[in-house]
Enzyme design. Structure first.
Site, PDB file in Angstrom:
ATOM      1  N   CYS A 142       1.088  -1.162   0.220  1.00  0.00           N
ATOM      2  CA  CYS A 142       0.077   0.014   0.488  1.00  0.00           C
ATOM      3  C   CYS A 142       0.252   0.942   0.086  1.00  0.00           C
ATOM      4  O   CYS A 142       0.457   2.513  -0.530  1.00  0.00           O
ATOM      5  CB  CYS A 142      -0.655  -0.812   1.564  1.00  0.00           C
ATOM      6  SG  CYS A 142      -2.003  -1.017   1.507  1.00  0.00           S
ATOM      7  N   ALA A 143       2.040   1.013   0.564  1.00  0.00           N
ATOM      8  CA  ALA A 143       2.569   2.275   0.441  1.00  0.00           C
ATOM      9  C   ALA A 143       3.278   2.707  -0.498  1.00  0.00           C
ATOM     10  O   ALA A 143       4.166   3.486  -0.731  1.00  0.00           O
ATOM     11  CB  ALA A 143       4.315   2.231   1.759  1.00  0.00           C
TER      12      ALA A 143
END
Length: 372
Positions: A142-143
């Site tokens: 997700c980063a």
């Protein structure tokens, strides 16, 4: 300073309500999972109304091997990357940009594999220069969206006349494991969906900066020895999700000091932020942001809206949040774009809207000491 000229997205072919997905999963796991009813409550408490997918729900009812799912990943990644790229180039605030003008392509993903990488395949169907620099980045989860923006800005800072695209492609649904009855799989299945988005970043010599947010600085932070918080367990059947229940607690206790340190390095505090562009990992994560930073619902509204409409699309999600915010005129001020990922890690990007020269001089002076 590099500028962010546009955000483009692709439309997924299938949308399902959260209740449809819940009932579908309940049928698949009926009689096979302990405490099924209790675990399935995660669907009701997610803050999600609808989710988007690359395949119809019925497709996920049959066992699929990693090879079959990955072939779908490659085909759809090329198809929907093309759509997002074209949307992004059309919408540039400086006027439409040609494919031939792009100097670098950054490709972000964690939900499938391809060699040659997807941006290379994309270059065979869109008229990019054969000399465009290619930077595929895998494994940031997700980063990855925030990190991709930071790396593209680094490139455009080094080459001020360059234009770069960042393409984030995540088909989380293809990692669904029909025979995994763990809590992590159920929680992941209640949150994750599919999405593709693209950013156009330019050096300050490559495009007019009026109205476009500037990328001031970025920071990566890794929590030591936290591999078991979030990630993939790679097995013969494919990717099995690792998803700790402690993530919201980590956000509340660990993240604020990291953000404050980053902002202080640039002469800013949390109270100086006009805009908060957060990856919405889930309802509990958004609430943890609010508690950690003392924010109200108005500062996380865009993140909540995107989560409700699309679900968690991993790295691409924060681009959808950014795109929603950029649809409206924004007054001068700073924004923090942030996303969390495996490692456990955080990726932060400081943005500046408007043309406040005094503020820019103060912040830019701090950039000399920034760790990117």
């Amino acid at each position: 300073m590099p500028v962010l000229l546009s955000v483009g997205t692709a439309r997924m072919p299938y949308t399902a309500s959260q209740n449809e997905v819940k009932q579908h999963v309940a049928r698949l796991f009926a009689g096979r999972m302990v405490r099924a009813e209790r675990l399935l409550q995660a669907f009701d408490n997610s803050g999600i109304h609808t989710r988007t997918f690359v395949q119809p729900l019925a497709w996920y009812s049959a066992p699929r091997g990693f090879g079959e799912k990955n072939r779908v990943y490659i085909d759809r990644a090329v198809r929907y990357s093309r759509e997002a790229v074209n949307d992004c180039l059309r919408k540039a605030s400086s006027g439409p940009v040609l494919h031939e003008e792009i100097d670098a392509l950054f490709y972000i993903s964690t939900t499938g594999l391809s060699t040659p990488s997807i941006e290379a395949r994309l270059m065979n169907i869109l008229p990019f220069s054969p000399h465009a620099v290619r930077v595929p980045i895998w494994g940031l989860g997700c980063a990855g969206g925030a990190a991709g923006l930071a790396r593209a800005a680094d490139y455009c800072r080094a080459f001020p006349n360059a234009k770069s695209l960042v393409i984030a492609v995540e088909f989380c649904s293809l990692t669904f494991q029909l025979n995994d009855w763990s809590k992590s799989n159920v929680i992941g299945t209640s949150l994750f969906s599919d999405g593709v988005a693209c950013l156009l970043v330019a050096g300050d010599g490559a495009a007019p900066t009026a109205g476009a947010p500037r990328v001031i600085a970025a920071r990566s932070v890794l929590m030591p020895d936290s591999e078991d918080v979030m990630g993939w367990d790679v097995r013969d059947e494919g990717l099995f999700v690792i998803f700790s229940k402690d993530i919201p607690a980590i956000v509340r206790s660990w993240l604020r000091p990291q953000v404050e340190s980053f902002l202080q390095e640039h002469g800013l505090g949390l109270g100086d932020l006009h805009y908060f562009i957060a990856h919405p990992g889930g309802r509990k994560v958004i609430e943890a942001y609010e508690e950690a930073f003392g924010f109200g619902p108005e500062q996380t509204k865009a993140a909540r809206d995107v989560l409700a409409r699309y679900g968690n699309m991993s790295s691409a999600t924060v681009y959808f949040v950014l795109e929603q915010m950029m649809r409206q005129p924004l007054s001068p001020g700073h924004g923090l774009l942030i996303a969390l990922g495996p490692g456990f890690s955080a990726e932060m990007v400081l943005l500046q809207w408007g043309d406040d020269r005094a503020v820019l001089v103060r912040v830019f002076g701090g950039c000399r000491h920034a760790r990117h």
